[in-house]
Design a protein around this motif. Sequence first.
Motif, PDB file in Angstrom:
ATOM      1  N   MET A   1       0.222   2.644  16.449  1.00 26.03           N
ATOM      2  CA  MET A   1       0.347   3.790  16.191  1.00 26.03           C
ATOM      3  C   MET A   1       0.628   4.056  14.584  1.00 26.03           C
ATOM      4  O   MET A   1       1.303   3.037  14.133  1.00 26.03           O
ATOM      5  CB  MET A   1       1.316   4.649  16.907  1.00 26.03           C
ATOM      6  N   ILE A   2       0.600   5.153  13.791  1.00 27.08           N
ATOM      7  CA  ILE A   2       1.320   5.272  12.491  1.00 27.08           C
ATOM      8  C   ILE A   2       2.684   5.777  12.981  1.00 27.08           C
ATOM      9  O   ILE A   2       3.049   6.559  13.641  1.00 27.08           O
ATOM     10  CB  ILE A   2       0.595   6.602  12.098  1.00 27.08           C
ATOM     11  N   PRO A   3       3.575   4.866  12.368  1.00 26.11           N
ATOM     12  CA  PRO A   3       5.210   5.056  12.367  1.00 26.11           C
ATOM     13  C   PRO A   3       5.502   6.656  11.963  1.00 26.11           C
ATOM     14  O   PRO A   3       4.855   7.228  11.149  1.00 26.11           O
ATOM     15  CB  PRO A   3       5.752   4.018  11.527  1.00 26.11           C
ATOM     16  N   SER A   4       6.516   7.208  12.610  1.00 30.31           N
ATOM     17  CA  SER A   4       6.970   8.371  12.258  1.00 30.31           C
ATOM     18  C   SER A   4       7.675   8.595  10.762  1.00 30.31           C
ATOM     19  O   SER A   4       8.019   7.370  10.339  1.00 30.31           O
ATOM     20  CB  SER A   4       7.823   9.066  13.215  1.00 30.31           C
ATOM     21  N   LYS A   5       7.811   9.655  10.460  1.00 26.52           N
ATOM     22  CA  LYS A   5       8.575   9.678   8.986  1.00 26.52           C
ATOM     23  C   LYS A   5      10.148   9.154   9.126  1.00 26.52           C
ATOM     24  O   LYS A   5      10.551   8.540   8.320  1.00 26.52           O
ATOM     25  CB  LYS A   5       8.584  11.002   8.140  1.00 26.52           C
ATOM     26  N   LYS A   6      10.533   9.386  10.462  1.00 23.69           N
ATOM     27  CA  LYS A   6      12.028   8.935  10.712  1.00 23.69           C
ATOM     28  C   LYS A   6      11.914   7.366  10.817  1.00 23.69           C
ATOM     29  O   LYS A   6      12.766   6.845  10.141  1.00 23.69           O
ATOM     30  CB  LYS A   6      12.447   9.290  11.920  1.00 23.69           C
ATOM     31  N   ASN A   7      11.016   6.681  11.349  1.00 29.61           N
ATOM     32  CA  ASN A   7      11.003   5.167  11.278  1.00 29.61           C
ATOM     33  C   ASN A   7      10.786   4.680   9.780  1.00 29.61           C
ATOM     34  O   ASN A   7      11.882   3.604   9.301  1.00 29.61           O
ATOM     35  CB  ASN A   7       9.585   4.584  11.771  1.00 29.61           C
ATOM     36  N   TYR A   8      10.152   5.254   8.793  1.00 28.00           N
ATOM     37  CA  TYR A   8       9.927   4.984   7.422  1.00 28.00           C
ATOM     38  C   TYR A   8      11.433   5.357   6.881  1.00 28.00           C
ATOM     39  O   TYR A   8      11.991   4.602   5.993  1.00 28.00           O
ATOM     40  CB  TYR A   8       9.103   5.982   6.598  1.00 28.00           C
ATOM     41  N   ASP A   9      12.095   6.440   7.235  1.00 28.92           N
ATOM     42  CA  ASP A   9      13.382   6.773   6.595  1.00 28.92           C
ATOM     43  C   ASP A   9      14.370   5.707   7.030  1.00 28.92           C
ATOM     44  O   ASP A   9      15.026   5.418   5.826  1.00 28.92           O
ATOM     45  CB  ASP A   9      13.827   8.164   7.029  1.00 28.92           C
ATOM     46  N   ASP A  10      14.118   5.478   8.225  1.00 25.73           N
ATOM     47  CA  ASP A  10      15.394   4.210   8.468  1.00 25.73           C
ATOM     48  C   ASP A  10      14.982   2.944   7.655  1.00 25.73           C
ATOM     49  O   ASP A  10      16.213   2.332   7.221  1.00 25.73           O
ATOM     50  CB  ASP A  10      15.121   3.843  10.010  1.00 25.73           C
ATOM     51  N   CYS A  11      13.791   2.545   7.507  1.00 22.76           N
ATOM     52  CA  CYS A  11      13.734   1.270   6.838  1.00 22.76           C
ATOM     53  C   CYS A  11      13.615   1.404   5.236  1.00 22.76           C
ATOM     54  O   CYS A  11      14.310   0.654   4.772  1.00 22.76           O
ATOM     55  CB  CYS A  11      12.044   0.850   7.321  1.00 22.76           C
TER      56      CYS A  11
ATOM     57  N   LEU B   1       3.309   7.877   2.072  1.00 22.86           N
ATOM     58  CA  LEU B   1       2.319   8.944   1.562  1.00 22.86           C
ATOM     59  C   LEU B   1       0.800   8.696   1.549  1.00 22.86           C
ATOM     60  O   LEU B   1       0.272   9.492   1.855  1.00 22.86           O
ATOM     61  CB  LEU B   1       2.849   9.115  -0.044  1.00 22.86           C
ATOM     62  N   SER B   2       0.750   7.570   1.699  1.00 21.89           N
ATOM     63  CA  SER B   2      -0.757   7.194   2.082  1.00 21.89           C
ATOM     64  C   SER B   2      -1.287   7.620   3.369  1.00 21.89           C
ATOM     65  O   SER B   2      -2.408   7.887   3.568  1.00 21.89           O
ATOM     66  CB  SER B   2      -1.004   5.640   2.040  1.00 21.89           C
ATOM     67  N   HIS B   3      -0.368   7.851   4.482  1.00 27.18           N
ATOM     68  CA  HIS B   3      -0.824   8.194   5.675  1.00 27.18           C
ATOM     69  C   HIS B   3      -0.490   9.735   5.790  1.00 27.18           C
ATOM     70  O   HIS B   3      -0.887  10.353   6.903  1.00 27.18           O
ATOM     71  CB  HIS B   3       0.452   7.728   6.566  1.00 27.18           C
ATOM     72  N   ASP B   4      -0.648  10.573   4.722  1.00 23.42           N
ATOM     73  CA  ASP B   4      -0.172  11.701   4.578  1.00 23.42           C
ATOM     74  C   ASP B   4       0.793  12.590   5.364  1.00 23.42           C
ATOM     75  O   ASP B   4       0.971  13.474   6.002  1.00 23.42           O
ATOM     76  CB  ASP B   4      -1.706  12.508   5.026  1.00 23.42           C
ATOM     77  N   ILE B   5       2.011  11.741   5.522  1.00 28.15           N
ATOM     78  CA  ILE B   5       3.128  12.111   6.142  1.00 28.15           C
ATOM     79  C   ILE B   5       4.019  12.702   5.023  1.00 28.15           C
ATOM     80  O   ILE B   5       4.184  12.096   3.928  1.00 28.15           O
ATOM     81  CB  ILE B   5       3.845  10.879   6.747  1.00 28.15           C
ATOM     82  N   VAL B   6       4.694  13.840   5.284  1.00 31.43           N
ATOM     83  CA  VAL B   6       5.580  14.453   4.280  1.00 31.43           C
ATOM     84  C   VAL B   6       6.849  13.977   4.897  1.00 31.43           C
ATOM     85  O   VAL B   6       7.564  13.780   5.817  1.00 31.43           O
ATOM     86  CB  VAL B   6       5.712  15.899   4.784  1.00 31.43           C
ATOM     87  N   PRO B   7       7.413  13.150   3.522  1.00 34.89           N
ATOM     88  CA  PRO B   7       8.748  12.244   4.085  1.00 34.89           C
ATOM     89  C   PRO B   7      10.036  13.096   4.191  1.00 34.89           C
ATOM     90  O   PRO B   7       9.796  14.283   3.872  1.00 34.89           O
ATOM     91  CB  PRO B   7       8.901  11.543   2.682  1.00 34.89           C
ATOM     92  N   MET B   8      10.892  12.623   4.951  1.00 36.44           N
ATOM     93  CA  MET B   8      12.082  13.198   5.159  1.00 36.44           C
ATOM     94  C   MET B   8      12.955  13.404   4.009  1.00 36.44           C
ATOM     95  O   MET B   8      12.795  12.753   3.090  1.00 36.44           O
ATOM     96  CB  MET B   8      13.010  12.721   6.145  1.00 36.44           C
TER      97      MET B   8
END
Length: 584
Positions: free
Chosen positions: A241-251, A272-279
């Motif tokens: 799956m595409i990780p959530s913005k929270k997963n990216y935030d933690d890392c 950003l490449s996944h068109d996810i709006v960051p926290m």
Amino acid sequence: MTFYFTGIRSFPKLWKSNSYLGLSSSNFYLSLFLKDCYGIRNQEKWFSVKTMSAQNTKAMNLLIAKARCFRKLDEGSNKQVSADSSHMFAAGAAKKRSQVNSSSKAPVLPPVKNIIQLPTKPLNSEEWDKLKEEFKEKANFENWIILQMVKSHSSLDVAKSVLAWVATKNNGIVGYDLLVKYLYLCVFHKQTSEIIDVYEIMKARYKRLESGAYTLLMRGLMYTDRWREALLLLEDLKKVMIPSKKNYDDCIQGALFHQDVNVAWNLYQELLSHDIVPMLETLKAFFDFGKDMKDDQYSNKLHNILLYLRNNQLYPGESFAHSIKTWFESIPGEQWKGQFITIQQSGQCLGCGKTVESIHLSSQEYEFLKEKIMRDVIDGGDQYKKTTPQELKRFQNFVKYRPPFDVVVDGLNVAKMFPKARESQVLLNVVSHLAKQNLQVLVLGRKHMLTQNSRWRRVEMEKMQKQASFFFADNISEDDPFLLYATLHSGNHCKFITKDLMRDHKACLPDAKTQRLFFKWQQGHQLAIVSKHPGAKITFQRILSYDTVVQTTGDSWHIPYDDDLVERYSYEVPTKWLCLHRKT
């Protein structure tokens, strides 16, 4: 699935606290358990959790008790605008409107709940057996009781005693659900050693975990010496799956904590490449990391973050705004000064004296938006539209052979401002007020308004039709497409009156740029009537003269931000600003 209950330490050491690890996001994980992993969000809603001492048998019993718990219509005109009202899209305005609308209603009492009191000290097997017997109506007492502990953030030792009791009954085996809930408590209480123990058990037993377990392990491991293993978990998660913005935030925050800024930026670009709006917390962390740093490349990246906020109409919170101010002022040799200010109605900044960007669209922007709305909302498949091509064509011909309008009125919307008042009288008051100012007015109505009844008097309708142009659509038609068409067709000067916020039509627009232009146009053209009772003097909320977005002139930045004490709805804009300018 099950785990053998081995390796969990009896006397865990406290995880040393640090500013990055405060689990302000604990509610996220609880929601993750209840919704994403376990599908039990709606179970046991009637319970709230309190703790109690377990010093004797009676105190261990679960006690169940009942608990109650406009500025003017147009520049240079003589139209009336409420002097003390904020604009329609100001942060907190919707909340105030809802409070006014609900003030006359009877208060709604909260539902009656049962209060479950949990022990605060570890219990032995016999004591847990007794509690289970007293709660025998629960099909799965073990999962239920630890879920209550998760909700109340119970002591880790108490939760561990549940797992030990379960393991004793099941030949050392503890189920997956119990173990993940226990992991949540380990992360919440920052127990490093326990997190690593649970991680080792899971790694040994399973090649893949559920997203909730991945999320907790990444959060827990990122602030330990084994933080790079959290990045491996992120890679495993990306396989399914595409990780959530929270997963990216933690890392990202973990990588910055360990001073690996390259990993953090790479993860940010990947997000950003996944068109996810960051926290916003993720973006704030980059500014916190860059304090006192003289690095042009890093500074450019932070400027790009600010431009990202602008292009996506995002607003930092108060804490983030302070981080931005601190970073600018800390850049060696650049002499930036920051102030928290408000913008005057004229658009002038009270801090630096500059005028911020106008709310009015340029001629190029206006033509671009007009073409997009005509194509995507009015002519092309707006799923919210309830009209026929024939009626729309009839309306287009109607508008074509009339001079441009100054104001377009959503007749039914305005007429229903006061539910107890006669609708034709309310609308007549508004139309008469506009007509006295020599404005070309178009009122959009429905055919049923022409039928004499207690709500619509023919004599009042005839009087209005002498003061304004009227177009009566079929009774099943929706007014909005007609309102948008007439306003845009009349030109950039034309305003419209309705309480409808047009969110459905904005959603039909194809991209963020067009949606932002639409909202900008809407803020500069939509009038809202604020008269408090029928027959009162007609007043309008002021229209903003400036655009509430992050903006820069090179030697200055103006950044609107959210006040922590004001609840802002998604279609509202902040009223507080951070002004940054270079000292001279």
